[in-house]
Design a protein around this motif. Sequence first.
Motif, mmCIF file in Angstrom:
data_model
loop_
_atom_site.group_PDB
_atom_site.id
_atom_site.type_symbol
_atom_site.label_atom_id
_atom_site.label_comp_id
_atom_site.label_asym_id
_atom_site.label_seq_id
_atom_site.Cartn_x
_atom_site.Cartn_y
_atom_site.Cartn_z
ATOM 1 N N LEU A 175 4.565 6.453 -9.142
ATOM 2 C CA LEU A 175 3.953 5.376 -9.599
ATOM 3 C C LEU A 175 2.324 5.087 -9.068
ATOM 4 N N PRO A 176 2.272 4.914 -7.519
ATOM 5 C CA PRO A 176 0.932 4.473 -7.144
ATOM 6 C C PRO A 176 -0.109 5.633 -7.677
ATOM 7 N N GLY A 177 0.258 6.843 -7.931
ATOM 8 C CA GLY A 177 -0.810 7.691 -8.439
ATOM 9 C C GLY A 177 -1.149 7.429 -9.963
ATOM 10 N N LEU B 179 0.032 -2.003 -7.866
ATOM 11 C CA LEU B 179 -0.038 -1.242 -6.616
ATOM 12 C C LEU B 179 0.246 -2.075 -5.308
ATOM 13 N N ALA B 180 -0.180 -3.317 -5.370
ATOM 14 C CA ALA B 180 -0.040 -4.272 -4.245
ATOM 15 C C ALA B 180 1.368 -4.520 -4.085
ATOM 16 N N GLY C 227 5.531 3.259 -4.310
ATOM 17 C CA GLY C 227 6.518 3.393 -5.538
ATOM 18 C C GLY C 227 7.850 2.470 -5.294
ATOM 19 N N GLN C 228 8.062 1.803 -4.507
ATOM 20 C CA GLN C 228 9.117 0.883 -4.340
ATOM 21 C C GLN C 228 8.675 -0.445 -4.143
ATOM 22 N N TRP C 229 9.480 -1.562 -4.601
ATOM 23 C CA TRP C 229 9.212 -2.838 -4.693
ATOM 24 C C TRP C 229 9.087 -3.307 -3.128
ATOM 25 N N VAL C 230 7.983 -3.863 -2.750
ATOM 26 C CA VAL C 230 7.779 -4.575 -1.323
ATOM 27 C C VAL C 230 7.294 -5.981 -1.333
ATOM 28 N N ALA C 231 8.374 -6.830 -1.296
ATOM 29 C CA ALA C 231 7.694 -8.248 -1.174
ATOM 30 C C ALA C 231 7.598 -8.584 0.247
ATOM 31 N N ALA D 294 -1.847 8.084 -0.845
ATOM 32 C CA ALA D 294 -0.944 9.011 -1.017
ATOM 33 C C ALA D 294 -0.475 9.303 0.297
ATOM 34 N N GLY D 295 -1.325 9.154 1.371
ATOM 35 C CA GLY D 295 -0.683 9.486 2.840
ATOM 36 C C GLY D 295 -1.750 10.654 3.312
ATOM 37 N N SER D 296 -2.752 10.262 3.951
ATOM 38 C CA SER D 296 -3.594 11.259 4.427
ATOM 39 C C SER D 296 -3.368 11.836 5.600
#
Length: 395
Positions: free
Chosen positions: A263-265, A327-328, A333-337, A132-134
């Motif tokens: 979404l990641p959660g 999740l990869a 939460g956003q598409w990352v190619a 989540a971002g520690s």
Amino acid sequence: MASDCRETLEIVAGSGLSLDDRSLQNLGSLPRSVAANGPVSASGSTAVLEPKPRMKTVSRPRPSTDRASTLNDEIPVQETNANAETLNADSQAKTGVAASANRSVFADVIELTKPRIVTMILVTTVSSALIAGSATLTLIDWFWLMIGTALIAGSAGAANQVWECRIDRNMPRTANRPVPGGRMSYAVAVALTAASGIAGAAILWVGNGMIPACVGIATWLIYVLVYTPMKTRTAWNTTVGAIAGALPVFIGYTAAGGTLTELPGWMLFGLLACWQYPHFMAIAWLYRTQYAKAGFCMTTTVEPTGRHAAWQSILGSLALATCGVVLAWFPDGQWVASVASVVATVLILAASWPLLRASLNFRANPNDKTARTMLRWSLVVLPAVLLVMTLRASL
């Protein structure tokens, strides 16, 4: 001169030696007239100079009426020392028993909380917070997060043991737990359960916010009040238990700034929930006889061939890998190619494959060996997939 020689002979004779005529002649300093008076053997020949064996004298204490006598005082001193050593040994033995009892009480308290489950929950909580971002968490925030989560999870495990203490007595696997084993009273277990649960919720609320605390409370309520009674009623208890076991990811996720709608959660939640199917199906198979005798309604007791348990394990393994791959490609939460997404996908599939293969082997040959292999791989695969997902989120 003769008297001096006689005294010399007496000294020699007193020392246990006999002198013959030849021996006396060898004493150049003595006259032969003195040697003539030496001892003679009964056969007329002179005796040979030989040492006689000496008897070792043993000194024995003489009885004495003198109370200040050293000999008479030695015995009481030795008895006193022996008594002191005995008392010291007894004292050390009592101390050791007390220390062992203290260690036993502490061990029972820890066992009451189901420490293995607590440890797994803490691992997933840390991973979800990192994903989540520690960066928003300080050291003190981490401290309260870990303590609060551990207390709530431990309270849920303790409440489960209190609820099932009578059933646990019928299972060799659980008969030696603190409450069914008689080492801890029912009242003490209830008090520890309530105290740790309330303290954990309060710590999360104050240290990390309302949402993490509410998630922790919801986890406790579902696990204790829904999942636990369902175990003796329906085999669907595994699904409810998987939900309760996966909810703690939202404790760490929301404590680090995430929300309940991201979404990641939910991918983390799905990963942990799906993982529990192969994990608990393996346990349910290995202890199916004990579960049946105790009255638990498990998939392996309702359908004892193992086919249903195997298919649930296979589907759970596939779903676990799917959540990781999603999740990869959607780390925030956003598409990352990117290359990182491709590498993470390959690593997640590679890490998930052993558990899927073990599930397939269990489907082909449902026995204790294949079930135990599936259980062992489940304990390896989950940390491996979480590690890959955590590293991907940090890139």
